[in-house]
Design a protein around this motif. Sequence first.
Motif, PDB file in Angstrom:
ATOM      1  N   TRP A 157      -8.102  -2.343  -0.563  1.00 43.50           N
ATOM      2  CA  TRP A 157      -7.207  -1.203  -0.431  1.00 43.50           C
ATOM      3  C   TRP A 157      -5.903  -1.437  -1.194  1.00 43.50           C
ATOM      4  O   TRP A 157      -5.448  -0.586  -1.964  1.00 43.50           O
ATOM      5  N   CYS A 158      -5.330  -2.614  -0.981  1.00 42.57           N
ATOM      6  CA  CYS A 158      -4.038  -2.923  -1.570  1.00 42.57           C
ATOM      7  C   CYS A 158      -4.116  -3.041  -3.089  1.00 42.57           C
ATOM      8  O   CYS A 158      -3.269  -2.512  -3.806  1.00 42.57           O
TER       9      CYS A 158
ATOM     10  N   ILE B 172       0.839  -1.206   0.000  1.00 50.40           N
ATOM     11  CA  ILE B 172       0.000   0.000   0.000  1.00 50.40           C
ATOM     12  C   ILE B 172       0.870   1.250   0.000  1.00 50.40           C
ATOM     13  O   ILE B 172       0.579   2.237  -0.691  1.00 50.40           O
ATOM     14  N   LYS B 173       1.966   1.222   0.761  1.00 52.48           N
ATOM     15  CA  LYS B 173       2.862   2.369   0.829  1.00 52.48           C
ATOM     16  C   LYS B 173       3.491   2.659  -0.526  1.00 52.48           C
ATOM     17  O   LYS B 173       3.698   3.822  -0.904  1.00 52.48           O
TER      18      LYS B 173
ATOM     19  N   PRO C  52      -0.089   3.728  -3.121  1.00 49.79           N
ATOM     20  CA  PRO C  52      -1.192   4.199  -2.267  1.00 49.79           C
ATOM     21  C   PRO C  52      -2.451   4.608  -3.020  1.00 49.79           C
ATOM     22  O   PRO C  52      -3.560   4.457  -2.509  1.00 49.79           O
TER      23      PRO C  52
ATOM     24  N   GLY D 290      -6.911   3.261  -2.086  1.00 51.88           N
ATOM     25  CA  GLY D 290      -7.652   3.753  -0.930  1.00 51.88           C
ATOM     26  C   GLY D 290      -9.008   4.334  -1.291  1.00 51.88           C
ATOM     27  O   GLY D 290      -9.969   4.206  -0.522  1.00 51.88           O
TER      28      GLY D 290
END
Length: 359
Positions: A273-274, A233-234, A237, A278
């Motif tokens: 999310w991943c 995710i980072k 994003p 988001g």
Amino acid sequence: MNFNLSFDVFLFLYVLTVTLGLFFSQNLYVAADVYSFFILPILPVFYLFRSEFVSAGNKDVFLVVISGFAGIVALYAVLEFVMRKNALYVYLVANNYYRYYLIQHRAMATQIVPQVLGTYLAVCLPATYHFIFNKEKKITRLLGIICAALILCAILCSGQRVALGAMLIASTVYFFIANKKVLGIFMMLAITGLLLLSLSQKGVLQKISMKGFLSHYPYQYRIARLQLTMKMIKEYPAKGIGLGHYKLVFDRYGHKYVNYYMKTPENMYLMIWCETGGMSLLLFLFFVLSLIKKAFRHILLKLPEYKIALVLTSGLFALLLSMLTYDALYWRTPFYLFWIYCGMLASLLDYGERKCPTN
């Protein structure tokens, strides 16, 4: 059918966001494959049941089908547990998980894995309550009791902790609104049952006993997956790593020798999310929360068919809780159950607003 801005827009935007994400996929073939199975059917299924459910003559028929089939599947699960064999996966259907869960002595029935079996049964259980507590015919109530008992036994046979918790929460939601006297009895029985389970020292019941709940391994395992997923995710994003790409990129972030089928975040919300970003997760959550908020309003005001709305809402709670522990919406039974329940519930909300517009 009314177009309700409070959740229709969120649903359309969620599907649109995931659809646009296809154009940024690292592997379009994989993304398109997952899209065709688990995104493309969303709007047709949701709006089919939203438009047709209210027009159905006797809506109890839907609940008969839901609870009846769940009772049959539950009976098969109990027989599988007793016989330690599932002929379906031996002779008819390929199941890559069969040996793994057979050794653990956990029932799978018709649902491939215990997780899906437990979710399916926990979601369907409130439908049996509708017949046990709202019908006068003794035969109807008896059949409801039999189905409910089989479902409870099958959940225990699945050894699925979260399914047991989801069942308890869904039942608590149902009885808190429908009948607080029954809620008190249910809570006493639930506590007694959990205490008895805590005495189990071996076998599948140990997994759902207090010892199983307090075991460190499941939580350490999920924390490790959370940390790995947050790395993805980072790095991605906004648009996510791509629909269906979690298993593809897993080795870049985690242990390379993890079994292919175990390469999941063990959480559907994290998966959304991943893989799709988001924004898609927020839109999905806004849709769900808006639908449930309106459902509770409908139920508490006792608008038309509020008892059936309570069954559907309680079942959705069980499914939403189950989604915390595995990628439920990437399995066909939970996927279709979720969107069918959402469609039927939205249909009842539309009907209630038409009948009681001043409310």
